[in-house]
Design an enzyme around this catalytic site. Structure first.
Site, PDB file in Angstrom:
ATOM      1  N   GLY A 337       2.008  83.313 -56.024  1.00  0.00           N
ATOM      2  CA  GLY A 337       0.956  82.936 -55.080  1.00  0.00           C
ATOM      3  C   GLY A 337       1.546  82.728 -53.705  1.00  0.00           C
ATOM      4  O   GLY A 337       2.412  81.883 -53.521  1.00  0.00           O
ATOM      5  N   SER A 342      -6.127  76.532 -51.220  1.00  0.00           N
ATOM      6  CA  SER A 342      -7.303  76.109 -50.452  1.00  0.00           C
ATOM      7  C   SER A 342      -6.930  75.506 -49.100  1.00  0.00           C
ATOM      8  O   SER A 342      -7.776  75.423 -48.216  1.00  0.00           O
ATOM      9  CB  SER A 342      -8.115  75.099 -51.268  1.00  0.00           C
ATOM     10  OG  SER A 342      -7.295  74.018 -51.654  1.00  0.00           O
ATOM     11  N   CYS A 344      -4.029  76.573 -47.476  1.00  0.00           N
ATOM     12  CA  CYS A 344      -2.965  77.444 -46.949  1.00  0.00           C
ATOM     13  C   CYS A 344      -3.434  78.235 -45.747  1.00  0.00           C
ATOM     14  O   CYS A 344      -4.573  78.712 -45.726  1.00  0.00           O
ATOM     15  CB  CYS A 344      -2.548  78.468 -47.998  1.00  0.00           C
ATOM     16  SG  CYS A 344      -1.954  77.741 -49.494  1.00  0.00           S
ATOM     17  N   ASP A 377      -0.396  80.266 -59.085  1.00  0.00           N
ATOM     18  CA  ASP A 377      -0.323  79.081 -58.228  1.00  0.00           C
ATOM     19  C   ASP A 377      -1.207  79.229 -56.989  1.00  0.00           C
ATOM     20  O   ASP A 377      -0.865  79.966 -56.062  1.00  0.00           O
ATOM     21  CB  ASP A 377       1.144  78.859 -57.817  1.00  0.00           C
ATOM     22  CG  ASP A 377       1.316  77.620 -56.964  1.00  0.00           C
ATOM     23  OD1 ASP A 377       0.359  76.843 -56.845  1.00  0.00           O
ATOM     24  OD2 ASP A 377       2.419  77.438 -56.420  1.00  0.00           O
ATOM     25  N   GLY A 378      -2.337  78.500 -57.002  1.00  0.00           N
ATOM     26  CA  GLY A 378      -3.159  78.428 -55.796  1.00  0.00           C
ATOM     27  C   GLY A 378      -4.429  79.253 -55.874  1.00  0.00           C
ATOM     28  O   GLY A 378      -4.498  80.258 -56.595  1.00  0.00           O
ATOM     29  N   GLY A 379      -5.439  78.778 -55.153  1.00  0.00           N
ATOM     30  CA  GLY A 379      -6.676  79.542 -55.013  1.00  0.00           C
ATOM     31  C   GLY A 379      -7.682  79.304 -56.126  1.00  0.00           C
ATOM     32  O   GLY A 379      -8.747  79.926 -56.130  1.00  0.00           O
ATOM     33  N   MET A 426       1.475  71.425 -47.997  1.00  0.00           N
ATOM     34  CA  MET A 426       2.867  70.988 -47.824  1.00  0.00           C
ATOM     35  C   MET A 426       3.477  71.663 -46.600  1.00  0.00           C
ATOM     36  O   MET A 426       4.542  71.289 -46.135  1.00  0.00           O
ATOM     37  CB  MET A 426       3.685  71.297 -49.081  1.00  0.00           C
ATOM     38  CG  MET A 426       3.272  70.457 -50.273  1.00  0.00           C
ATOM     39  SD  MET A 426       3.619  68.699 -50.040  1.00  0.00           S
ATOM     40  CE  MET A 426       5.334  68.661 -50.560  1.00  0.00           C
ATOM     41  N   ARG A 439      10.740  73.778 -47.348  1.00  0.00           N
ATOM     42  CA  ARG A 439       9.952  74.665 -48.206  1.00  0.00           C
ATOM     43  C   ARG A 439       9.448  75.873 -47.426  1.00  0.00           C
ATOM     44  O   ARG A 439       9.249  76.949 -47.966  1.00  0.00           O
ATOM     45  CB  ARG A 439       8.785  73.834 -48.734  1.00  0.00           C
ATOM     46  CG  ARG A 439       7.813  74.502 -49.637  1.00  0.00           C
ATOM     47  CD  ARG A 439       6.801  73.432 -50.020  1.00  0.00           C
ATOM     48  NE  ARG A 439       5.778  73.896 -50.912  1.00  0.00           N
ATOM     49  CZ  ARG A 439       5.397  73.231 -51.996  1.00  0.00           C
ATOM     50  NH1 ARG A 439       5.999  72.123 -52.337  1.00  0.00           N
ATOM     51  NH2 ARG A 439       4.432  73.673 -52.746  1.00  0.00           N
ATOM     52  N   GLU A 453       1.893  76.106 -41.765  1.00  0.00           N
ATOM     53  CA  GLU A 453       1.254  77.124 -42.608  1.00  0.00           C
ATOM     54  C   GLU A 453       0.258  76.478 -43.551  1.00  0.00           C
ATOM     55  O   GLU A 453       0.002  76.991 -44.650  1.00  0.00           O
ATOM     56  CB  GLU A 453       2.314  77.906 -43.380  1.00  0.00           C
ATOM     57  CG  GLU A 453       3.104  78.837 -42.493  1.00  0.00           C
ATOM     58  CD  GLU A 453       4.154  79.635 -43.246  1.00  0.00           C
ATOM     59  OE1 GLU A 453       3.966  79.929 -44.437  1.00  0.00           O
ATOM     60  OE2 GLU A 453       5.179  79.958 -42.615  1.00  0.00           O
TER      61      GLU A 453
HETATM   62  P1  XMP Z   1      -5.006  75.059 -54.291  1.00  0.00           P
HETATM   63  O1  XMP Z   1      -5.855  76.255 -54.001  1.00  0.00           O
HETATM   64  O2  XMP Z   1      -4.986  74.702 -55.726  1.00  0.00           O
HETATM   65  O3  XMP Z   1      -3.517  75.510 -53.905  1.00  0.00           O
HETATM   66  O4  XMP Z   1      -5.382  73.908 -53.410  1.00  0.00           O
HETATM   67  C1  XMP Z   1      -2.389  74.725 -54.144  1.00  0.00           C
HETATM   68  C2  XMP Z   1      -1.143  75.534 -53.898  1.00  0.00           C
HETATM   69  O5  XMP Z   1      -1.042  75.931 -52.528  1.00  0.00           O
HETATM   70  C3  XMP Z   1       0.335  76.075 -52.155  1.00  0.00           C
HETATM   71  N1  XMP Z   1       0.544  75.303 -50.939  1.00  0.00           N
HETATM   72  C4  XMP Z   1       0.564  75.839 -49.703  1.00  0.00           C
HETATM   73  N2  XMP Z   1       0.533  77.139 -49.285  1.00  0.00           N
HETATM   74  N3  XMP Z   1       0.653  76.413 -47.052  1.00  0.00           N
HETATM   75  C5  XMP Z   1       0.558  77.416 -47.951  1.00  0.00           C
HETATM   76  O6  XMP Z   1       0.518  78.584 -47.554  1.00  0.00           O
HETATM   77  C6  XMP Z   1       0.696  75.096 -47.384  1.00  0.00           C
HETATM   78  O7  XMP Z   1       0.746  74.209 -46.546  1.00  0.00           O
HETATM   79  C7  XMP Z   1       0.674  74.796 -48.786  1.00  0.00           C
HETATM   80  N4  XMP Z   1       0.743  73.632 -49.487  1.00  0.00           N
HETATM   81  C8  XMP Z   1       0.669  73.988 -50.793  1.00  0.00           C
HETATM   82  C9  XMP Z   1       1.157  75.562 -53.321  1.00  0.00           C
HETATM   83  O8  XMP Z   1       1.642  76.684 -54.013  1.00  0.00           O
HETATM   84  C10 XMP Z   1       0.137  74.771 -54.144  1.00  0.00           C
HETATM   85  O9  XMP Z   1       0.471  74.680 -55.501  1.00  0.00           O
END
Ligand code: XMP
Length: 520
Positions: A337, A342, A344, A377-379, A426, A439, A453
């Protein structure tokens, strides 16, 4: 048998992954771009199994992991996740010492037969015991007392572990050996939990049972509350995720930390992870935005060499080459991911990232070859997204879905009569300032010059993790029932996909009605 036969009319429309994704290789697809076709089923949703293996020594009872984010996973969230059968990854935006304590809190949370109980000695002061409880964040205050040879000397009851007795010796406060209830290892028999359960029924008001060997050396401890919890768990469909010693599982994230010269700080990484391992951590996640990079690969290699059996998660990647690289470095499970989260903004800021279903497909094929797991991971915004992700991945990682829960760090705030919790990326400026800059490959002491980011946001408060997970699991099981999949391996094998038009997407959500109550 006609019911199970595949009609030839379906095949051109509803295609398995290896036909569908290559046929759509000119476009990046995400969850809402596709839908899954139903299949003949004899499977009732409630009978589906959700257990998943992420490494030889990392087995979960549900395929759901909470993100290593500072507004999502600390010990409270990790306890709730493991208690429901999943896993929490404790974030690293905190001093290393604090992360060790967070892991200790999870690992000491629930005990069945505690094989190596924490003990005190007759010569210690009650004040020393209080300091130990504070330092290790123990959630209990009763300790077996052993002499210098490991023989049982008595039991220090929580009733006397009080600041007012701080200057008194344990020897003066303990319940003497002769009055402590014990059982020998031999007497435990083949079913120790049932034996302990019987003991507590027969001994009114006694809540601790100590296990000793023939020489009266302490060999374990049962507590009545644990035995009662275990008895309940035997009837629950999704059991807590525990390690071999019956402690809840817990993961912790680390970054590819660099020293003042910009080189990988191997010594610091090894010391820190060594501390986490001592406290019983079950998985380490090397978490960065760009996992297909030398720093992450080298960190994984260093950890693999030092801890050959430790389950290692690494990421994030969106390419087969990235999966192969991290697998070759020694990772067991790889986070997939880049930019779907959400909060990012990686795709907006850096112009980089791949829509999640296409990324998962590409990565899953490399992962199968390398015999590693992948984590979506994510979305993920709804349970249907999890079902789609699990057609390709061994588990999902969620941030936003859990950020509004009681167990997420942070206070509830009221705005316009509604309750919210803070949720931030993050890679947001605030989180990077608090420590997560590495990170994102940004300077460790970010100034206004860094390019965030991620954003800072709010999530509506949504109650307990138990409640949220119950909804998600219900949705996953429902999806599996529609596909006739009894377990996750069958889900991956049976899934057939079709793309959805924008009108199809609108059709998929409630429409042309005045909504009175949301689905949740
Ligand atoms: P969801 O969609 O579940 O996503 O809220 C959580 C995941 O997003 C990633 N993550 C980030 N990606 N910028 C990014 O591009 C960020 O600031 C950031 N913070 C977290 C991470 O993989 C997490 O599990």
């Amino acid at each position: 048998m006609a019911a199970t036969r595949n009609s030839g009319f379906d095949d051109p429309f509803y295609q398995p992954a290896d036909q569908f994704f290559p046929a759509n290789n000119k476009i990046g697809l995400t969850f809402d771009d596709i839908t899954l076709a139903t299949l003949y089923s004899e499977i009732l949703p409630r009978n589906t199994q959700l257990d998943t293996t992420l490494a030889e020594h990392l087995h979960l009872n549900i395929p759901v992991i909470s993100s290593d984010m500072d507004t999502v996973t600390e010990s409270r969230m990790a306890i709730a996740m493991a208690a429901n059968g999943g896993l929490g990854l404790i974030h690293y935006n905190m001093p290393e010492r604090q992360q060790l304590s967070e892991v200790s809190r999870v690992k000491n949370h629930v005990h069945g037969l505690i094989q190596e109980p924490i003990t005190v000695t007759p010569g210690q002061l009650i004040g020393d015991v209080l300091a130990l409880i504070e330092q290790k964040k123990f959630g209990f205050g009763t300790f077996p007392v052993v002499d210098e040879k490991g023989k049982l000397a008595g039991l220090l009851s929580g009733h006397v572990v009080k600041p007012r007795y701080a200057k008194r010796k344990v020897a003066d406060a303990l319940t003497p050996r002769a009055q402590v209830h014990t059982i020998t290892q031999k007497e435990l028999g083949k079913d120790p939990i049932t034996r302990a359960d019987k003991f507590f029924t027969e001994h009114l008001g006694i809540h601790k049972l100590l296990v000793v060997d023939d020489q009266d050396h302490l060999r374990g401890l049962f507590t009545m509350s644990d035995i009662e919890r275990i008895a309940q768990e035997r009837n629950a469909q999704f059991k807590p995720a525990r390690d071999a010693r019956f402690h809840l599982v817990c993961g912790a994230a680390v970054s590819a930390t660099r020293n003042a010269f910009g080189e990988l700080d191997r010594e610091r990484i090894l010391n820190h992870v060594g501390g986490l391992v001592e406290r019983g951590v079950d998985a380490i996640a090397v978490s960065t935005a760009h996992g297909h990079s030398k720093g992450v690969g080298d960190t994984v290699k260093v950890l693999r060499d030092a801890f050959p059996k430790l389950p290692l998660i690494a990421g994030n990647v969106t390419s087969a080459a990235g999966v192969e690289y991290l697998a070759d470095c020694g990772a067991n499970a790889i986070k997939v991911g880049q930019g779907p989260g959400s909060i990012c903004t990686t795709r907006i800021v850096a112009g980089v990232g791949i829509p999640q279903m296409t990324a998962l497909y590409v990565c899953s094929r490399a992962a199968a070859k390398k015999k590693v797991a992948i984590l979506a991971d994510g979305g993920i915004a709804k349970s249907g997204d999890i079902v789609k992700a699990l057609t390709l991945a061994q588990a999902v990682i969620c941030g936003g879905i859990f950020a509004g829960c009681n167990e997420a760090p942070g206070e509830v705030v009221e705005i316009g009569g509604k309750l919210y919790k803070q949720y931030r990326g993050m890679g947001s400026f605030a989180a990077m300032k608090a420590g997560s800059a590495a990170r994102y490959g940004q300077p460790s002491n970010p100034t206004q010059k860094v390019a965030p980011e991620g954003i800072e946001a709010l999530k509506e408060a949504c109650g307990s993790v138990d409640r949220v997970l119950a909804q998600l699991i219900g949705g996953i099981q429902s999806g599996m029932g529609y596909l006739g999949a009894a377990n996750l391996a069958q889900l991956r094998e049976k899934a057939r996909y079709i793309r959805v038009s924008p009108a199809g997407q609108r059709e998929a959500a409630p429409h042309d009605v005045v909504e009175l109550k949301t689905g949740s």
